[in-house]
Write a protein that holds these residues in place. Structure first.
Motif, PDB file in Angstrom:
ATOM      1  N   LEU A 192       1.173  -0.961   0.156  1.00  0.00           N
ATOM      2  CA  LEU A 192       0.247  -0.123   0.201  1.00  0.00           C
ATOM      3  C   LEU A 192       0.821   1.252  -0.210  1.00  0.00           C
ATOM      4  O   LEU A 192       0.708   2.179  -0.533  1.00  0.00           O
ATOM      5  CB  LEU A 192      -0.763  -0.451   1.221  1.00  0.00           C
ATOM      6  CG  LEU A 192      -1.919   0.996   1.360  1.00  0.00           C
ATOM      7  CD1 LEU A 192      -2.863   0.333   1.880  1.00  0.00           C
ATOM      8  CD2 LEU A 192      -1.900   1.977   1.962  1.00  0.00           C
ATOM      9  N   SER A 193       2.084   1.710   0.887  1.00  0.00           N
ATOM     10  CA  SER A 193       2.746   1.971   1.189  1.00  0.00           C
ATOM     11  C   SER A 193       3.542   2.514  -0.137  1.00  0.00           C
ATOM     12  O   SER A 193       3.567   3.625  -0.526  1.00  0.00           O
ATOM     13  CB  SER A 193       3.620   2.512   2.113  1.00  0.00           C
ATOM     14  OG  SER A 193       4.249   1.304   2.256  1.00  0.00           O
ATOM     15  N   PHE A 194       4.242   1.740  -0.562  1.00  0.00           N
ATOM     16  CA  PHE A 194       5.136   1.833  -1.558  1.00  0.00           C
ATOM     17  C   PHE A 194       4.870   2.467  -2.693  1.00  0.00           C
ATOM     18  O   PHE A 194       4.880   2.879  -3.812  1.00  0.00           O
ATOM     19  CB  PHE A 194       5.909   0.784  -1.600  1.00  0.00           C
ATOM     20  CG  PHE A 194       6.446   0.856  -0.601  1.00  0.00           C
ATOM     21  CD1 PHE A 194       8.778   0.948  -1.331  1.00  0.00           C
ATOM     22  CD2 PHE A 194       7.322   0.419   0.388  1.00  0.00           C
ATOM     23  CE1 PHE A 194       9.665   1.032  -0.672  1.00  0.00           C
ATOM     24  CE2 PHE A 194       8.225   0.209   0.900  1.00  0.00           C
ATOM     25  CZ  PHE A 194       9.130   0.840   1.178  1.00  0.00           C
TER      26      PHE A 194
ATOM     27  N   LEU B 157       8.972  -3.607 -15.444  1.00  0.00           N
ATOM     28  CA  LEU B 157       8.286  -4.641 -14.216  1.00  0.00           C
ATOM     29  C   LEU B 157       9.524  -4.683 -13.399  1.00  0.00           C
ATOM     30  O   LEU B 157       9.971  -5.214 -11.962  1.00  0.00           O
ATOM     31  CB  LEU B 157       8.404  -6.453 -14.569  1.00  0.00           C
ATOM     32  CG  LEU B 157       7.303  -6.337 -15.664  1.00  0.00           C
ATOM     33  CD1 LEU B 157       6.167  -7.433 -16.426  1.00  0.00           C
ATOM     34  CD2 LEU B 157       6.306  -5.853 -14.719  1.00  0.00           C
ATOM     35  N   MET B 158      11.464  -5.425 -13.735  1.00  0.00           N
ATOM     36  CA  MET B 158      11.970  -5.256 -12.528  1.00  0.00           C
ATOM     37  C   MET B 158      12.070  -3.430 -12.337  1.00  0.00           C
ATOM     38  O   MET B 158      12.844  -4.024 -10.458  1.00  0.00           O
ATOM     39  CB  MET B 158      13.472  -5.328 -13.830  1.00  0.00           C
ATOM     40  CG  MET B 158      13.665  -6.916 -14.423  1.00  0.00           C
ATOM     41  SD  MET B 158      13.816  -8.482 -13.302  1.00  0.00           S
ATOM     42  CE  MET B 158      15.338  -7.262 -11.929  1.00  0.00           C
ATOM     43  N   ALA B 159      12.134  -3.061 -12.637  1.00  0.00           N
ATOM     44  CA  ALA B 159      12.093  -1.178 -11.816  1.00  0.00           C
ATOM     45  C   ALA B 159      11.277  -1.932 -10.681  1.00  0.00           C
ATOM     46  O   ALA B 159      11.072  -1.030  -9.946  1.00  0.00           O
ATOM     47  CB  ALA B 159      12.187  -0.677 -12.552  1.00  0.00           C
ATOM     48  N   THR B 160       9.700  -2.198 -11.076  1.00  0.00           N
ATOM     49  CA  THR B 160       8.781  -1.864 -10.663  1.00  0.00           C
ATOM     50  C   THR B 160       9.159  -2.907  -9.504  1.00  0.00           C
ATOM     51  O   THR B 160       8.638  -2.698  -7.909  1.00  0.00           O
ATOM     52  CB  THR B 160       7.282  -2.789 -10.513  1.00  0.00           C
ATOM     53  OG1 THR B 160       7.073  -1.754 -12.089  1.00  0.00           O
ATOM     54  CG2 THR B 160       6.556  -2.807  -9.982  1.00  0.00           C
TER      55      THR B 160
ATOM     56  N   PHE C 235       5.694  -8.323  -4.615  1.00  0.00           N
ATOM     57  CA  PHE C 235       4.018  -8.836  -5.557  1.00  0.00           C
ATOM     58  C   PHE C 235       3.259  -7.821  -6.498  1.00  0.00           C
ATOM     59  O   PHE C 235       2.792  -7.842  -7.879  1.00  0.00           O
ATOM     60  CB  PHE C 235       3.786  -8.250  -4.151  1.00  0.00           C
ATOM     61  CG  PHE C 235       3.727  -9.398  -2.984  1.00  0.00           C
ATOM     62  CD1 PHE C 235       2.699 -10.407  -3.290  1.00  0.00           C
ATOM     63  CD2 PHE C 235       4.329  -9.276  -2.182  1.00  0.00           C
ATOM     64  CE1 PHE C 235       3.091 -11.294  -2.436  1.00  0.00           C
ATOM     65  CE2 PHE C 235       4.468 -10.494  -1.113  1.00  0.00           C
ATOM     66  CZ  PHE C 235       3.506 -10.831  -1.393  1.00  0.00           C
ATOM     67  N   ALA C 236       4.149  -6.309  -6.593  1.00  0.00           N
ATOM     68  CA  ALA C 236       2.983  -5.017  -8.076  1.00  0.00           C
ATOM     69  C   ALA C 236       3.940  -5.598  -9.073  1.00  0.00           C
ATOM     70  O   ALA C 236       2.911  -6.304 -10.079  1.00  0.00           O
ATOM     71  CB  ALA C 236       3.883  -3.539  -7.285  1.00  0.00           C
TER      72      ALA C 236
END
Length: 559
Positions: A414-416, A469-472, A479-480
């Motif tokens: 949630l926070s990130f 996606l790697m950056a995410t 999870f994201a």
């Protein structure tokens, strides 16, 4: 001759006259002294009876399990591989209660001893050259000789992944803390083990069936977590496919299962065997090998609890290895959570297993050993001081740890994600002044990861997508990243090769949020090492990222 001793006064409060019931049991677990003595005598009689007739008990048990196994072979011959392995393990365990293991270890020792003595006759420099060239030749030959799969890869794609593996090793060598002390035995054996594990799982029917069974087992466990959720809510809520009602109950349930297995000693046995193998093959210390072997099962912080008495005395290289192992894999509870998000279970398990030796090899390249480990050459897992009373106590403790982990995951996600949305809004606002549409942190870091995706062997069409996606994963969490990957895979926007290699790339705890978790957990267990932990954490996180990328390159060479 006797010596008179002064008689100490007996306090009235402790005398039997003041308390005539002092010998009565005060709880359900207490017994009268005579009853306790009788119970001990009966137990010793039972033990003596079992020892006297143990051979017959084991013989009957062996006949029963063998009979059941024969029936299974007749009824389901093609689907009994895992059951056959379990039967073989139980049978050998029963046999070796009565037959010395030397009947196997002695001839094997003679064979391997002869081979080792023959190798030692070769000059040391030539041995070192052959020790590097032979594994390299094996990896190259297998990569080029294996038939390609239509729709997955061509030999050019495999060559690109092979090039990526060597480039990653060169990068690690160039950035090493002390290149002269790199233990090449550990590096070569670690990479070779990673490759052989991938070859066994992806290209042999036995390996595929074993890991397919494991993935089906994990998927089946998810259905049981829905039963508990349906009780506390209702059936309709339990079947809602959203994060809170699919991922978090699975985490809590699996944490309880892991704790029960720990209570019965199963997890310690598995970890000890894996660690023993790595100590013998890779030459790593017992402490760092135990952490590496435990990380895929219990995660970052809990794996270090297994070596709690040694944490304060670990060398900086061992600390770096322990942290890298945590970043390079995911825990069993989180693995089940990802499966609930429709991520391929078999690929997840394969990635976790392959990253165990690779994490150690990468860490030793980046931060070679300069000290003398206390647990060098031995594997010790001290007994826990807080032993649960029974398996119900273990289950409740596991559930408590699971809900803590679930809330931590929920709060972190949630926070990130909210913070990332804020950063992206600011970057988009800045980008509008320079006519850059949709400028985001994922886009910027995606271009940083873009060449790495090419080296991994991701198809050209999807390289930027997986790079983002790697950056995410690195800036939010895994999870994201997995949620986005699952969405793209379900929508058919990714090629099959991309979807599989993407799982290998993302399957690890290597992100900035996990750095805080690592420092906090290990710092609480070893307060005197907080400074070392803070200095090593970023390097270990990058090594964990490199480990998942190397697993992806090896998968790209074999798919």
């Amino acid at each position: 001759m006797t010596v008179d001793r002064p008689i100490e006064p007996v306090e009235a409060s402790k005398s039997t006259e003041s308390h005539p019931t002092s010998f009565l049991p005060v709880s359900a677990n207490d017994t009268y002294p005579d009853e306790k003595k009788e119970a001990e005598v009966e137990q010793s009689k039972g033990s003596a009876f079992y020892r006297r007739y143990r051979l017959w008990f084991h013989l009957v048990a062996l006949v029963i399990v063998t009979g059941l196994m024969i029936a299974a072979w007749i009824l389901h011959g093609k689907d009994t591989l895992v059951l056959s392995l379990l039967w073989a393990f139980v049978s050998l365990k029963l046999v070796f209660y009565h037959v010395t293991t030397r009947i196997l270890t002695k001839p094997l020792g003679l064979i391997f001893g002869t081979i080792i003595r023959g190798c030692l006759l070769i000059p040391e420099k030539i041995r070192l050259i052959l020790g590097v060239l032979l594994p390299v030749a094996l990896i190259v030959a297998v990569t080029l000789a294996l038939p390609t799969q239509e729709g997955h890869s061509s030999r050019l794609d495999r060559l690109r992944s092979l090039l990526g593996l060597f480039v990653f090793i060169v990068i690690l060598f160039a950035t090493s803390n002390n290149r002269k002390l790199i233990p090449w035995r550990t590096v070569v054996v670690g990479v070779l083990l990673q490759f052989l594990l991938g070859l066994f799982i992806l290209k042999t029917s036995v390996g595929y069936d074993i890991f397919s069974w494991l993935s089906n087992l994990c998927s089946t466990l998810l259905q049981f977590s829905k039963s508990g959720l349906a009780f506390v809510t209702n059936d309709d809520v339990a079947n809602i496919g959203i994060f809170v009602f699919t991922v978090l109950p699975a985490v809590i349930f699996f944490a309880a299962i892991v704790k029960i297995v720990y209570y019965f000693g199963g997890m310690q046995w598995i970890v000890r065997k894996f660690a023993w193998l790595m100590v013998r093959l890779m030459g790593t210390s017992g402490a760092e090998s135990v952490v590496a072997a435990a990380s895929p099962f219990v995660g970052m912080g809990e794996s270090s609890l297994l070596i709690l008495p040694f944490l304060e005395t670990l060398t900086r290289s061992e600390l770096h290895s322990a942290m890298t192992s945590g970043f390079a894999t995911i825990s069993g509870s989180v693995l089940v959570a990802f499966i609930s998000m429709k991520v391929d279970a078999q690929t997840l398990i394969t990635s976790c297993v392959m990253s165990v030796p690779c994490g150690l090899a990468i860490s030793k390249m980046r931060y070679p050993e300069t000290g003398e480990p206390v647990t060098k050459g031995e594997v010790r897992i001290p007994e826990s001081e807080d032993k649960e009373a029974n398996f119900l106590h273990a289950a409740s403790n596991g559930a408590a740890q699971g809900i803590h982990l679930a809330l931590l995951i929920l709060a972190t996600v949630l926070s990130f994600i909210s913070l990332l949305a804020l950063v992206n809004a600011f970057l988009t606002w800045i980008g509008n002044f320079y006519n850059i549409d949709h400028l985001t942190l994922e886009l910027i870091m995606g271009y940083v990861f873009y060449p790495f995706m090419w080296l991994v062997g991701i198809p050209t069409r999807d390289m930027l997508t997986v790079a983002r996606l790697m950056a995410t994963k690195m800036f939010i969490n895994e999870f994201a990243a997995f949620a986005e990957l699952a969405k793209l895979t379900t929508a058919g926007e990714l090629l099959p090769r991309t979807a599989l290699l993407g799982i290998y790339c993302l399957c690890g705890f290597a992100n900035f949020g996990s750095i805080g978790i690592q420092i906090g957990a290990l710092g609480a267990m070893a307060p005197s090492r907080k400074k070392d932990l803070a200095e090593l954490a970023f390097s270990a996180m990058l090594c964990g990222t490199m480990s998942t990328l190397m697993s992806a390159t090896i998968a790209g060479m074999l798919l």
